[in-house]
Design a protein around this motif. Sequence first.
Motif, PDB file in Angstrom:
ATOM      1  N   ASP A  51       0.854  -1.188   0.000  1.00  0.00           N
ATOM      2  CA  ASP A  51       0.000   0.000   0.000  1.00  0.00           C
ATOM      3  C   ASP A  51       0.884   1.229   0.000  1.00  0.00           C
ATOM      4  O   ASP A  51       2.119   1.141  -0.041  1.00  0.00           O
ATOM      5  CB  ASP A  51      -0.955  -0.010   1.199  1.00  0.00           C
ATOM      6  CG  ASP A  51      -0.215  -0.125   2.547  1.00  0.00           C
ATOM      7  OD1 ASP A  51       0.993   0.204   2.620  1.00  0.00           O
ATOM      8  OD2 ASP A  51      -0.854  -0.529   3.539  1.00  0.00           O
ATOM      9  N   GLN A  52       0.274   2.409   0.031  1.00  0.00           N
ATOM     10  CA  GLN A  52       1.038   3.651  -0.048  1.00  0.00           C
ATOM     11  C   GLN A  52       2.005   3.785   1.122  1.00  0.00           C
ATOM     12  O   GLN A  52       3.144   4.230   0.952  1.00  0.00           O
ATOM     13  CB  GLN A  52       0.071   4.847  -0.079  1.00  0.00           C
ATOM     14  CG  GLN A  52      -0.762   4.944  -1.347  1.00  0.00           C
ATOM     15  CD  GLN A  52       0.029   5.410  -2.556  1.00  0.00           C
ATOM     16  OE1 GLN A  52       1.215   5.702  -2.466  1.00  0.00           O
ATOM     17  NE2 GLN A  52      -0.627   5.487  -3.702  1.00  0.00           N
ATOM     18  N   ASP A 173       6.670   4.372  -7.990  1.00  0.00           N
ATOM     19  CA  ASP A 173       5.331   3.908  -7.639  1.00  0.00           C
ATOM     20  C   ASP A 173       4.390   4.032  -8.838  1.00  0.00           C
ATOM     21  O   ASP A 173       4.048   5.137  -9.260  1.00  0.00           O
ATOM     22  CB  ASP A 173       4.815   4.739  -6.457  1.00  0.00           C
ATOM     23  CG  ASP A 173       3.505   4.232  -5.906  1.00  0.00           C
ATOM     24  OD1 ASP A 173       2.859   3.378  -6.540  1.00  0.00           O
ATOM     25  OD2 ASP A 173       3.110   4.708  -4.825  1.00  0.00           O
ATOM     26  N   ARG A 175       1.416   3.763  -9.073  1.00  0.00           N
ATOM     27  CA  ARG A 175       0.127   4.385  -8.757  1.00  0.00           C
ATOM     28  C   ARG A 175       0.172   5.898  -8.916  1.00  0.00           C
ATOM     29  O   ARG A 175      -0.857   6.563  -8.826  1.00  0.00           O
ATOM     30  CB  ARG A 175      -0.264   4.018  -7.319  1.00  0.00           C
ATOM     31  CG  ARG A 175      -0.559   2.546  -7.118  1.00  0.00           C
ATOM     32  CD  ARG A 175      -0.593   2.131  -5.674  1.00  0.00           C
ATOM     33  NE  ARG A 175       0.712   2.281  -5.025  1.00  0.00           N
ATOM     34  CZ  ARG A 175       1.099   1.612  -3.945  1.00  0.00           C
ATOM     35  NH1 ARG A 175       0.273   0.751  -3.391  1.00  0.00           N
ATOM     36  NH2 ARG A 175       2.291   1.791  -3.427  1.00  0.00           N
ATOM     37  N   ARG A 176       1.372   6.440  -9.145  1.00  0.00           N
ATOM     38  CA  ARG A 176       1.539   7.885  -9.269  1.00  0.00           C
ATOM     39  C   ARG A 176       1.405   8.315 -10.727  1.00  0.00           C
ATOM     40  O   ARG A 176       1.878   7.657 -11.646  1.00  0.00           O
ATOM     41  CB  ARG A 176       2.913   8.299  -8.741  1.00  0.00           C
ATOM     42  CG  ARG A 176       3.143   7.981  -7.271  1.00  0.00           C
ATOM     43  CD  ARG A 176       2.419   8.955  -6.366  1.00  0.00           C
ATOM     44  NE  ARG A 176       2.971  10.297  -6.474  1.00  0.00           N
ATOM     45  CZ  ARG A 176       4.010  10.742  -5.758  1.00  0.00           C
ATOM     46  NH1 ARG A 176       4.615   9.945  -4.884  1.00  0.00           N
ATOM     47  NH2 ARG A 176       4.448  11.985  -5.902  1.00  0.00           N
TER      48      ARG A 176
END
Length: 350
Positions: A51-52, A173, A175-176
């Motif tokens: 996760d983050q 990451d 997700r970025r």
Amino acid sequence: MRDLNLLPKAHLHLHFTGSMRVHTLERMAEAQGIRLPEGLTDNIAIEVPADQRGWFRFQRAYDAARKTVRSEEAMRTIVREAAEDDAAEGSRRLEIQIDPTSYAPFVGGITPALEIVLDEAATASRATGVDVAVIVAASRIRHPLEARTLARLAAKYAGEGAGDVVGFGLSNDERRGVTSEWESAFRIARKAGLRSVPHGGELLGPEHLREVLDFLKPTRLGHGVRAAESPDVLRRVIDEGVAFEVCPASNVSLGVYSEASGVPVRTLMDAGATIALGADDPLLFLSRLTAQYETLREQGFDDAELAALASSSVEASFADGASKRTWKAEIQDWLAADPSNDDDAEAHGA
């Protein structure tokens, strides 16, 4: 059993700072009076949730290590030792990945930073016998315009041999950012003959992989393991001739899978994927290239399958055709050797 360090192979997923030896990191930090986080020197592999918060912990440790790399000598040491470590593990080809932006302030700019790495890659290749090529990678935590600058820089040094830039990547990451915003940078790189090797399909699943395939046109995927969750996406990756850079130890340490047996190497192989095993960041995961093969052996992969994976890694590399043929023949020699005869195995694996 045959010695996996003697198995010829290619190493296609290794990050520059993450390739450091722990004692080299300690020495560099001590020379500069930098105090390192305990987690970098306790000989315990980092383990975080997927996760983050987990990624932040991982990135903080990586950044702490990167802060010790503040000179040309340090950069050359990292490349040289990475080549030496790969040579000790039977690697014939290393394609090491770097974002020169991180080191530019200490050596006069991004161009000198890249040239130092390329020059040492050529020198280390001659010294170790490992073909060391370079992948320039942009970062998802930086503005996409910076990626265009890096793509133009990488294009100036494009080639396929030792000391050349062979590909253009996108790391950090996944997700970025918005994947499509890096499309133009990858177009610049491809126009110069560089292959596209973005990260994708590790922290995010099949839908993200579709975006990576659509916009970045990869030749290889950094990780890509989550494609196994969608037969349609997996089939598309394979049909488009995209190879997977699979890093089992990394996947477990970053919480993508709870244990190595969950990494879907068998699923990818059975589907006909081209796979190259990689160590990713051995400084943090404390697991180098041969260990990835050993992990699969422990899961029941026999020597013929491990040799097939090694051959697959060679095929996925960006080396010239003659080198690939030579290395594949050496892999078959390794497999043909009598594992009960150490001298014979050494002779065939040399």
